[in-house]
Design an enzyme around this catalytic site. Structure first.
Site: not given
Length: 309
Positions: A6, A8, A76, A122-124, A141, A143-144, A146-147, A233
């Site tokens: 990818r 990113s 993951k 959802l897990r977190r 949502r 990439n790192v 962007t977040r 995932c």
């Protein structure tokens, strides 16, 4: 050898890491950037998109077609079942598997100030709600980088990210809190890389030299657990294994999205597949099946509902 990845910043770091390892073995490499479904859809929660392999499908298609020789993924993101003709040739040594808080503190009882939390997992979200019923979870949502930008713009008090990604990109100093695995069980395979190749050929034989035996055994147990549950995932499933004196110690959780139920368990043994499958079967019988069936129904309803403008 052509490496599929990818585009990113984190994905390219991972691909370049593998490229450097291969080049140290005398293998020339080139990285081919491939956009995946998960990259193309940035404004919709992943659970609403549905399906497995959102970040791997197009890369695996290129691998099967012979356009690339190997693929590098975040473990993951790799579904428990691989397409016919492909294999996980190597799993390098794992980075830190924990989740981390960036922004205002969330875990320490005397310092908790974060209320609005950003995550797309959802897990977190489920484990955070179980820990702190007063938090407001907002979809996040991107990439790192962007977040982190969205956090810096003030859209959230804090966000939850994988510690491994932050460390790899040189942003470890932004971590406010490291979340213990006892509080937030990581995603299966979190912190590990997957090097995927075709089942036969020179690429597989070369890539196998990058395998880390202990990490592989731990990750195989986690993936066996997921396989029994039939989850991907995007489901609220956590699994984390470590090796203790040659034996595998696997802990796992299946959580209701609202955090009201956490089905947890632990299993020890020497065979990764058996450890994972036995713990998975036990948690299904203890209520995990009911939770996952309900989540699947909610996802199906979300996918059928009209998208918001």
């Amino acid at each position: 050898m052509v490496i599929g990845s990818r585009g990113s910043a984190l994905a390219l770091w991972q691909a370049r890491y593998v490229a450097a390892r291969l080049e140290s073995l005398g293998v020339e490499t080139r990285i081919e950037i491939i956009r995946t479904t998960g990259d193309k859809i940035q404004d919709v929660p992943l659970a609403k998109v549905g399906g497995k392999g959102l970040f791997t499908k197009e890369i695996e298609e290129a691998l099967l077609a012979g356009g690339i020789d190997l693929a590098v993924h975040s473990m993951k993101d790799v579904p428990a079942e691989l397409p016919a003709g492909l294999t996980l040739a190597a799993i390098p040594e794992r980075e830190d598997p924990r989740d981390a808080i960036v922004g205002a503190p969330l875990i320490a009882e005397k310092e908790r100030t974060a209320k609005k939390i950003g995550t797309s997992s959802l897990r977190r979200a489920a484990q955070l709600r179980a820990l702190r019923g007063d938090v407001e979870i907002e979809t996040l949502r991107g990439n790192v980088d962007t977040r982190l930008r969205k956090l810096d713009e003030g859209r959230y008090d804090a966000i939850v990210l994988a510690a491994a990604g932050l460390r790899r990109l040189g942003w470890e100093d932004r971590i406010r809190e490291w979340i213990p695995v006892e509080i937030m069980c990581p995603a299966p395979g979190q912190g590990a890389l997957a090097i995927e190749t075709r089942v036969t050929g020179e690429a597989r034989e070369i890539a196998r030299r990058l395998d880390h035996a202990e990490t592989r055994r731990a990750v195989e147990a986690e993936r066996a657990f997921v396989a029994i549950l039939g989850g991907g995932c995007q489901l609220p499933i956590g699994a984390y294994a470590v090796l203790e004196g040659g034996a595998i110690h696997l802990r796992a959780v299946v959580a209701s999205p609202d955090g009201s139920r956490l089905i947890t368990g632990e299993q020890r043994g020497t065979d990764p597949s058996r450890v994972g499958s036995e713990l998975g079967a036990r948690l299904l019988n203890q209520g995990a099946r009911e939770i996952l069936d309900q989540v699947s129904l909610q996802e199906l309803a979300a996918q059928r509902s009209p998208a918001r403008p």
